[in-house]
Scaffold this motif. Structure first.
Motif, PDB file in Angstrom:
ATOM      1  N   GLN A 107       0.821  -1.211   0.000  1.00 20.46           N
ATOM      2  CA  GLN A 107       0.000   0.000   0.000  1.00 20.46           C
ATOM      3  C   GLN A 107       0.855   1.261   0.000  1.00 20.46           C
ATOM      4  O   GLN A 107       0.579   2.227  -0.705  1.00 20.46           O
ATOM      5  CB  GLN A 107      -0.930  -0.028   1.220  1.00 20.46           C
ATOM      6  CG  GLN A 107      -2.052   0.998   1.175  1.00 20.46           C
ATOM      7  CD  GLN A 107      -1.641   2.336   1.789  1.00 20.46           C
ATOM      8  OE1 GLN A 107      -0.695   2.383   2.570  1.00 20.46           O
ATOM      9  NE2 GLN A 107      -2.338   3.390   1.439  1.00 20.46           N
ATOM     10  N   TYR A 155       0.990   4.325  -2.697  1.00 14.32           N
ATOM     11  CA  TYR A 155       0.723   5.707  -2.246  1.00 14.32           C
ATOM     12  C   TYR A 155       1.881   6.632  -2.636  1.00 14.32           C
ATOM     13  O   TYR A 155       1.670   7.728  -3.161  1.00 14.32           O
ATOM     14  CB  TYR A 155       0.524   5.726  -0.738  1.00 14.32           C
ATOM     15  CG  TYR A 155       0.140   7.094  -0.204  1.00 14.32           C
ATOM     16  CD1 TYR A 155      -1.193   7.485  -0.165  1.00 14.32           C
ATOM     17  CD2 TYR A 155       1.106   7.979   0.242  1.00 14.32           C
ATOM     18  CE1 TYR A 155      -1.559   8.733   0.316  1.00 14.32           C
ATOM     19  CE2 TYR A 155       0.768   9.237   0.712  1.00 14.32           C
ATOM     20  CZ  TYR A 155      -0.567   9.609   0.748  1.00 14.32           C
ATOM     21  OH  TYR A 155      -0.918  10.853   1.210  1.00 14.32           O
ATOM     22  N   ASN A 156       3.105   6.178  -2.411  1.00 13.76           N
ATOM     23  CA  ASN A 156       4.256   7.016  -2.713  1.00 13.76           C
ATOM     24  C   ASN A 156       4.469   7.199  -4.213  1.00 13.76           C
ATOM     25  O   ASN A 156       4.995   8.226  -4.647  1.00 13.76           O
ATOM     26  CB  ASN A 156       5.519   6.425  -2.094  1.00 13.76           C
ATOM     27  CG  ASN A 156       5.538   6.562  -0.583  1.00 13.76           C
ATOM     28  OD1 ASN A 156       4.863   7.436  -0.022  1.00 13.76           O
ATOM     29  ND2 ASN A 156       6.293   5.694   0.089  1.00 13.76           N
ATOM     30  N   SER A 164       0.498   9.011  -5.053  1.00 12.03           N
ATOM     31  CA  SER A 164      -0.323   9.798  -4.119  1.00 12.03           C
ATOM     32  C   SER A 164      -1.792   9.446  -4.269  1.00 12.03           C
ATOM     33  O   SER A 164      -2.671  10.300  -4.363  1.00 12.03           O
ATOM     34  CB  SER A 164      -0.094  11.299  -4.345  1.00 12.03           C
ATOM     35  OG  SER A 164       1.252  11.641  -4.126  1.00 12.03           O
ATOM     36  N   TRP A 165      -2.040   8.132  -4.274  1.00 10.84           N
ATOM     37  CA  TRP A 165      -3.403   7.665  -4.505  1.00 10.84           C
ATOM     38  C   TRP A 165      -4.381   8.054  -3.397  1.00 10.84           C
ATOM     39  O   TRP A 165      -5.559   8.235  -3.656  1.00 10.84           O
ATOM     40  CB  TRP A 165      -3.399   6.133  -4.610  1.00 10.84           C
ATOM     41  CG  TRP A 165      -3.246   5.622  -5.998  1.00 10.84           C
ATOM     42  CD1 TRP A 165      -3.043   6.351  -7.128  1.00 10.84           C
ATOM     43  CD2 TRP A 165      -3.277   4.260  -6.401  1.00 10.84           C
ATOM     44  NE1 TRP A 165      -2.937   5.542  -8.199  1.00 10.84           N
ATOM     45  CE2 TRP A 165      -3.076   4.247  -7.802  1.00 10.84           C
ATOM     46  CE3 TRP A 165      -3.448   3.067  -5.738  1.00 10.84           C
ATOM     47  CZ2 TRP A 165      -3.052   3.065  -8.533  1.00 10.84           C
ATOM     48  CZ3 TRP A 165      -3.425   1.894  -6.456  1.00 10.84           C
ATOM     49  CH2 TRP A 165      -3.231   1.894  -7.838  1.00 10.84           C
ATOM     50  N   GLY A 166      -3.884   8.122  -2.183  1.00 15.96           N
ATOM     51  CA  GLY A 166      -4.807   8.386  -1.086  1.00 15.96           C
ATOM     52  C   GLY A 166      -5.852   7.311  -0.972  1.00 15.96           C
ATOM     53  O   GLY A 166      -5.562   6.168  -0.665  1.00 15.96           O
ATOM     54  N   SER A 180      -5.749   3.547  -2.782  1.00 18.81           N
ATOM     55  CA  SER A 180      -5.082   2.355  -2.264  1.00 18.81           C
ATOM     56  C   SER A 180      -5.462   2.220  -0.805  1.00 18.81           C
ATOM     57  O   SER A 180      -5.533   3.208  -0.076  1.00 18.81           O
ATOM     58  CB  SER A 180      -3.560   2.456  -2.408  1.00 18.81           C
ATOM     59  OG  SER A 180      -3.057   3.550  -1.676  1.00 18.81           O
TER      60      SER A 180
END
Length: 468
Positions: free
Chosen positions: A403, A407-408, A411-413, A416
């Motif tokens: 996850q 995200y990294n 930057s899905w927030g 994910s």
């Protein structure tokens, strides 16, 4: 198994007969280790495990018709008693294989063994009677049991060989000496146990070292670790792959709109087009490996292409694609996972999901050692790069790395999410899935994520599996 008397078996395995009134009685049925599979004329192999001792079922299997039990102690019914049951089983397999004289094809690799073995089996079956490893029974017990299922009619015996350390494949190849040896790839699977790719290559290459001079080593031209194994064999070398130097190669590789690979198959005997029923571009390499084996055994390019185009999956939970009545497509690839197979599955998901919302429900990849964090992070990042709609990472520490990588990377927030277990994943999916979505489910076998796929198809999670 070919018919052998109890006296003959006892001599082959170096055992003593106990409670056998007539040693000339023949074993005419299968050799089994599961008491539920025992039947008339079978031989039951009694392993003493941590939880279950096969010797406790001796009377039951004889009552079911078994001719005798292969055991490490007398059991009060007809038995051949040996010092070590596993060693005896291997000796029996070696004897039967040499007596049959069937053409033995062995394959190994870090990823794709079972799928490739299933393809080889389906192609060769069109030429002559073929016996092959069921599922992934590729270890010191499963392999001899498979070999012993061959009969006088068996022309080809296709055996998958697994390894968790140096010397394992050498041992298996000694039990069932192959004429054709196929090495698919050297990847990250079990890298934590081996210590590095060089050690994995050393172990996998034991297969080509075991080949006779009149045999054939079939090697992946696209994998430098595998290609280098050509120097370790006295057998003739055949290369497969997409490289222009490959003897059996693919050209014009593409995916259909549904994510199924298509390509032009080129062999030394000609060329023919293939469109596969399986899903994912990674099956091109598997198909080429199978084609190289079939070509070596005398099949034409047209015959091979037809067989590959019609072949399906023979083993469960490997890119099983099922569409629900509401249009949701569930891709159950939960049998096992390593970095290479994870990447292949994600690319297949991306191809299948064009124009549709995609979900990747992923869990831990086991046995990666010091590379675990980096590999899980990389898989999460790849999901973003492939524009997977949503990543659901299931489980503990490794899932959090999946996850975080996603995200990294993007930057899905909210795109994910990390959930604790299979039931939490099912609850999330049931609340958010829409008709037309495509869901991939994949993790190492120990995670048990096949329960998520099954729950999406039948409405429930099996408690025992979901609790893992």
């Amino acid at each position: 198994m070919i018919a052998l008397s109890l006296a003959e078996i006892a001599e082959v395995v170096g055992g003593q007969t106990h409670d056998i009134p007539d040693p000339s009685v023949l074993v005419t049925g299968p050799v089994v280790r599961d008491s539920r599979e025992a039947g008339p004329g079978s031989l039951f192999v009694a392993f003493a495990g941590e939880r279950v001792d096969g010797h406790d079922f001796a009377r039951q299997v004889v009552e079911a018709g078994a001719a005798a039990v292969l055991a490490s102690r007398p059991v009060g019914v007809p038995a051949i008693v040996v010092e070590d049951v596993q060693t005896a089983l291997g000796a029996l397999a070696r004897h039967v294989v040499r007596k049959l004289g069937t053409t033995l094809v062995a394959l190994t690799g870090s990823a794709g063994k079972t799928s490739t073995k299933d393809l080889i089996a389906q192609v060769l079956q069109r030429k002559a009677p073929t016996v092959w490893t069921p599922g992934s029974l590729n270890n010191e017990i499963g392999l001899p049991l498979t070999a012993l299922s061959a009969t006088e009619e068996t022309k080809f015996l296709v055996l998958e060989m697994g390894a968790r350390g140096i010397g394992h494949i050498r041992y298996l190849a000694d039990l069932t000496p192959p004429k054709i040896g196929l090495v698919l790839n050297v990847g990250s699977a079990h890298i934590g146990e081996f210590g590095g790719r060089e050690q994995i290559a050393q172990a996998k290459g034991e297969l080509v070292e075991a080949l006779p001079e009149e045999g054939a080593a079939i090697l992946n031209a696209d994998d430098p670790f595998v290609r280098a194994m050509a120097s370790r064999t006295k057998a003739r070398v055949i290369l497969f792959g997409e490289s222009g130097e490959a003897d059996v190669r693919a050209e014009n590789v593409r995916l259909t709109d549904s994510g199924q690979p298509a390509f032009s198959l080129h062999t030394p005997s000609g060329a023919s087009d293939v469109t596969m029923r399986l899903y994912g571009e990674h099956h091109v390499s598997n198909a080429l490996a199978a084609a190289a084996v079939a070509h070596e055994l005398g099949m034409s390019a047209a015959e091979i292409a037809t067989a590959l185009s019609e072949a399906g999956s023979l083993s469960r939970w490997r890119m099983e694609v099922t569409e629900r009545p509401d249009g949701v497509t569930v891709v159950n690839d939960a049998y096992n996972a390593n970095p290479e197979s994870m990447r292949a599955a994600l690319r297949a998901l991306a191809a299948m999901g064009k124009g549709r919302r995609t979900w990747a429900v992923l869990g831990k990849m086991a046995e990666l050692g010091d590379e675990a964090l980096a590999e899980h992070d990389a898989v999460g990042r790849l999901a973003v790069r492939l524009n997977v709609g949503k990543l659901v990472a299931v489980g503990g520490r490794e899932a959090s790395w999946l996850q975080l990588g996603a995200y990294n990377e993007g930057s899905w927030g909210e795109e994910s999410v990390h959930v604790s277990d299979a039931q939490a994943a099912v609850d999330l999916l049931r609340s958010e899935l829409r008709p037309g979505d495509v869901v991939l489910v994949k993790a190492s076998r120990s995670v048990g994520l096949e329960s998520v796929a099954q729950a999406l198809l039948d409405g429930g999670v099996e408690g025992e599996v979901a609790a893992r």
